[in-house]
Structure formats: structure tokens, C-alpha cells
Design a protein around this motif. Sequence first.
Motif, short mmCIF file in Angstrom:
data_model
loop_
_atom_site.label_atom_id
_atom_site.label_comp_id
_atom_site.label_asym_id
_atom_site.label_seq_id
_atom_site.Cartn_x
_atom_site.Cartn_y
_atom_site.Cartn_z
N ASP A 41 0.81 -1.20 -0.03
CA ASP A 41 -0.11 0.12 -0.12
C ASP A 41 0.76 1.17 0.20
OD1 ASP A 41 0.98 -0.42 2.56
OD2 ASP A 41 -0.81 -0.23 3.65
N LEU A 42 2.20 1.33 0.06
CA LEU A 42 3.12 2.31 0.20
C LEU A 42 3.54 2.71 -1.39
CD1 LEU A 42 5.51 1.88 2.78
CD2 LEU A 42 3.47 3.32 3.02
N PRO A 43 3.52 4.06 -1.75
CA PRO A 43 4.16 4.23 -2.92
C PRO A 43 5.81 4.04 -2.88
CG PRO A 43 3.63 6.17 -1.69
CD PRO A 43 3.29 5.04 -0.87
N THR A 44 6.52 4.09 -4.04
CA THR A 44 7.90 4.04 -3.82
C THR A 44 8.37 5.15 -3.20
OG1 THR A 44 7.76 3.50 -6.35
CG2 THR A 44 9.84 4.30 -5.52
N PRO A 45 9.29 4.72 -2.38
CA PRO A 45 10.08 5.79 -1.55
C PRO A 45 10.74 6.83 -2.29
CG PRO A 45 11.17 3.64 -1.08
CD PRO A 45 10.15 3.62 -2.14
N SER A 49 12.51 7.57 -6.21
CA SER A 49 11.89 8.32 -7.23
C SER A 49 12.59 9.70 -7.52
CB SER A 49 10.49 8.96 -6.79
OG SER A 49 9.81 7.90 -6.34
N LYS A 50 13.41 10.18 -6.63
CA LYS A 50 14.12 11.63 -6.57
C LYS A 50 15.14 11.03 -7.60
CE LYS A 50 16.15 15.45 -4.43
NZ LYS A 50 17.40 15.36 -5.30
N ALA A 51 15.92 9.88 -7.28
CA ALA A 51 17.11 9.65 -8.10
C ALA A 51 16.67 9.34 -9.86
CB ALA A 51 17.66 8.27 -7.92
N ALA A 52 15.41 8.91 -10.06
CA ALA A 52 14.79 8.87 -11.16
C ALA A 52 14.58 10.26 -11.84
CB ALA A 52 13.49 7.88 -11.53
N ALA A 57 15.69 14.98 -15.39
CA ALA A 57 16.01 16.53 -15.46
C ALA A 57 17.29 16.71 -16.12
CB ALA A 57 15.79 17.07 -14.01
N ALA A 58 17.97 15.78 -15.79
CA ALA A 58 19.38 16.09 -16.23
C ALA A 58 19.70 15.43 -17.97
CB ALA A 58 20.31 15.24 -15.32
N GLY A 59 18.41 15.09 -18.33
CA GLY A 59 18.55 14.89 -19.79
C GLY A 59 18.97 13.32 -20.20
N GLU A 60 18.68 12.54 -19.05
CA GLU A 60 19.20 11.07 -19.38
C GLU A 60 17.94 10.56 -20.16
OE1 GLU A 60 21.19 9.02 -16.52
OE2 GLU A 60 21.88 10.75 -15.48
N THR A 61 17.63 11.11 -21.47
CA THR A 61 16.43 10.45 -22.14
C THR A 61 16.98 9.95 -23.26
OG1 THR A 61 16.33 12.67 -22.87
CG2 THR A 61 14.88 12.28 -20.96
N PHE A 62 17.90 9.34 -23.64
CA PHE A 62 18.47 8.71 -24.82
C PHE A 62 18.32 7.49 -24.92
CE2 PHE A 62 20.35 12.98 -24.51
CZ PHE A 62 20.31 13.45 -25.86
N TYR A 63 18.66 6.61 -25.93
CA TYR A 63 18.69 5.22 -25.94
C TYR A 63 19.89 4.89 -25.02
CZ TYR A 63 16.17 4.71 -30.43
OH TYR A 63 15.03 4.57 -31.34
N THR A 64 19.66 3.81 -24.54
CA THR A 64 20.82 3.26 -23.76
C THR A 64 21.17 1.86 -23.71
OG1 THR A 64 21.12 3.39 -21.14
CG2 THR A 64 19.17 2.63 -21.77
N TRP A 65 22.03 1.30 -22.80
CA TRP A 65 22.54 0.18 -22.96
C TRP A 65 21.27 -0.94 -23.03
CZ3 TRP A 65 25.63 3.30 -20.43
CH2 TRP A 65 26.99 3.49 -20.82
N GLN A 66 21.46 -2.01 -23.96
CA GLN A 66 20.18 -2.72 -23.88
C GLN A 66 20.28 -3.87 -22.74
OE1 GLN A 66 18.54 -2.56 -27.31
NE2 GLN A 66 19.97 -0.78 -26.76
N ARG A 67 21.41 -4.02 -22.33
CA ARG A 67 21.59 -4.97 -21.21
C ARG A 67 21.25 -4.52 -19.97
NH1 ARG A 67 26.55 -9.20 -22.45
NH2 ARG A 67 26.25 -9.23 -24.65
N LYS A 276 18.25 4.56 -13.05
CA LYS A 276 18.87 5.26 -12.09
C LYS A 276 17.99 5.21 -10.87
CE LYS A 276 22.62 6.86 -13.82
NZ LYS A 276 22.83 8.32 -14.34
N GLY A 277 16.81 5.20 -10.78
CA GLY A 277 15.92 4.85 -9.64
C GLY A 277 16.31 3.33 -8.99
N ALA A 278 16.35 2.59 -9.85
CA ALA A 278 16.61 1.09 -9.61
C ALA A 278 18.08 1.24 -8.94
CB ALA A 278 16.46 0.44 -10.97
N VAL A 279 19.01 1.92 -9.50
CA VAL A 279 20.32 2.03 -8.71
C VAL A 279 20.07 2.46 -7.19
CG1 VAL A 279 22.61 2.85 -8.60
CG2 VAL A 279 21.74 2.12 -10.88
N ALA A 280 19.46 3.47 -7.00
CA ALA A 280 19.15 4.05 -5.67
C ALA A 280 18.52 2.99 -4.80
CB ALA A 280 18.46 5.23 -5.89
N ALA A 281 17.45 2.25 -5.68
CA ALA A 281 16.71 1.15 -4.64
C ALA A 281 17.84 0.19 -4.16
CB ALA A 281 15.84 0.45 -5.47
#
Length: 388
Positions: A41-45, A49-52, A57-67, A276-281
Motif C-alpha cells: 500500500d506504499l508508494p515508491t520511497p 523516485s528522486k534519483a529517477a 531532469a538531467a536529460g538522461e532520455t536517450f537510447y541506452t545499454w540494451q543489457r 537510475k531509480g533502480a540503482v538507488a533502490a
Amino acid sequence: MSIVNSLSPRAITAPESGIVEVVNYARGREGLLPLWVGEGDLPTPDFISKAAMDALAAGETFYTWQRGIPELRQALSDYYGRHFGVTLSPEHFYITGSGMQAIQIAVQAMTSPGDEIAYLTPAWPNIAAALEIAGARSVGVELQFEGGKWAVDLDRIEAAITPKTKGLFVNTPSNPTGWTATKQDLAQILEIARKHGLWIMADEIYARYFYAGGRAPSFFDVMEPGDKIFFVNSFSKNWSMTGWRVGWIVGPPETGQVLENLIQYSTSGVAQFMQKGAVAALNHGDDFVAANISKAAEARDILCDALIATNRVETLKPDGALYAFLKIDGITDSRKAAIDIVDKTGVGLAPGAAFGAGGELFLRACFLRDPAQVRTAAERLCDYIMSR
Ligand SMILES: Cc1ncc(COP(=O)(O)O)c(C=O)c1O
């Protein structure tokens, strides 16, 4: 003739999820206590979310590593070192768009049309559906149920193996039964796989939700280099990230190019800012996961103690995962019962029929919620059961 009939038979015959059917029936009702789907019942801490958001916001919006980005694969390597006691280089990890997609990729990697995969039932319905859509056959092997306890019968697994069998799908701790393989079970299942030259798809997404303490036994505890195992996993349950749709596969590094290609031709990789959110997790989420686990343990006790005390429910407390799987006296049609229960009590449960052979008489309740709410749900369910 409807144009639908000109679509692929595999697509047309994919079943509607029996869980979603009940959810759709009562979604949004006032006062509803939704124990029907497998999420907390909790949203993501915020720190995740902030890391994502920062990455976005920093423009990490390009194609990335497939793996998957190297940072995330390294964070997974560290996570497995901390919680599973294994040393795995980042080359073992592949990031997918959810646990569900990890399963799809593993199915595509393991099977050709007509091949068979044996899996233990009752089971989360998506595994059989993913296999059938891929043109493979899902062969259910029923767990045994006695005195509220679930157990695996190895002879039944052996008996299900045919010349077409390519692999075994093993979900432990199990959704929906809570069955949790012992280390000995895993060693024996692995032995069967080795004997027949099979792959194993190990779904250990609930491994951290193990109520005896520590984590559940894992194939990592028994496997040797060269064993053919794909582990499918997800950020969904541990870090309250069900809506993110990010998961991973752990596989032998020599299969890396194959997995990368399958990712390329499906999603072409997971958005970098979400990774990047997953790395923070992984790097900062151990306390959050620990709190989720103790909350689940407390709510499990509240729910199961109350229901067992009615003497009209056949169940034991599950050893692992997030679900009580309840056989309530007199219920013979779990779909009808789930509708009746939501109408009369306002508690949303998933019908056991949705989980395949052996589940028909059961109802599933997810207990990863505020224990006070779970107590209210338990009281309403007990009143319902006692008034039948
Ligand atoms: C056993 C099992 N495997 C895999 C998944 C997939 O999780 P997700 O697609 O949310 O990452 C679930 C979700 O409920 C599950 O119960």
C-alpha cells in the motif's frame, strides 16, 4: 465473421486474468480493502523516485545499454553479494521491463514452439499464459496440499517430463500458495534438471519475504558453474515499485548476447532514468526492504491467526511470499465467492481458480499492507465465514 478471428489463434486464446476480472468488477468501491493483487500500500520511497527524477531532469532520455546501464548491473552484483552470499560479476545481469518481461525473455530464450515447460501449480497465471503465447506448452505439476501445508512431489515432476520438455519453472516462495522450497527440495529439483538436460527458470522474486528469518533458500545455494538456470526477478515487490515495470534476469554470461538481442527486439532496453531509480533502490534501499518485510510478517500473523481461529479455514501461515491462500469451508466456486465476498464485506480477494489446477477451492489475500487495515479485513472476513 468478426475481424478478431483473423488474429493469431495464440493471441485470441490468451485467457483473461481471473484476478483482473474481480478487480474490474469492484474497482474504486468506497471503503474497499484491496487484498486482491500482489502489491503493497506504499508508494515508491522518495529517495528512489528522486534519483529517477534527477536523471530525467538531467536529460538522461536517450537510447541506452540494451543489457542495462553498467551502474545498475554493478549494483545488482553488490546486492547478490550482500543478500545471497554469491560473487557474480555484472556480466550475469540483464535489465528487463518488469519481472513479467524477464519471464517472457527467458521463455523466448529457452523454448521453440511445441516445447514443454513443467511448472508447479497452483501458480501465478502469467507464466502459463506467457508460455502458450510463445507457442510452447505449459505443463502443470500439482503441489500437494495436506493439513494446510503445501509440498512438492518430485515423482510428479519426473512423471511430467517428456522428450519435448525443455525446462522447469520454479517459483519459490510461491505466489499464491506461499510454498517455499527447502534447500533439499532445490537440490533435488536441480538434480532432475541435470539428469534430463533441462533449463530451470527460477522465479525467486519473493526470496526476501521469508518469515523464518534471513532469505528463502535459493538455487544459488545449490547450483554449480555450468548449471543451466535463468533467474527472473523484479524491483516490484521489495521496493514498492510495481508501477515502474523494471526487472532483471540473472543468467550465465555466455548467454549474454542472446539475451541482449531478445531485449533489443522487444523493448530495446529500459529507460535510463528509471534504471537510475533502480540503482538507488539497490544501493540505499536495504532499510526500506527490511521495514516492508517486518510489516508483511506482522500482517501475515494478524490475518492468518484470525482466520485459522475460525476453525473453518484450512491454511497454515505461509513460510514465504505475500499471500494467504485460504480454503474456506463450503466454498466450491472461488470466482463466485470472490464476487460475493467483495459485495458483502468490501474485501477484495483473488479467486483461486485463477491460479490453475489445485487452486479452484481457494481464495488469495495479499497481506503487504498497513497491519491495522489487514486487521479490519480479517474481522470482516471472519464475520463472513462465521455467518455462512
Ligand atoms: C511469481 C511472480 N513472478 C513474477 C511477477 C512479476 O512481477 P512484475 O511484472 O511486477 O515485475 C509476479 C507479480 O506478481 C509474481 O507474482
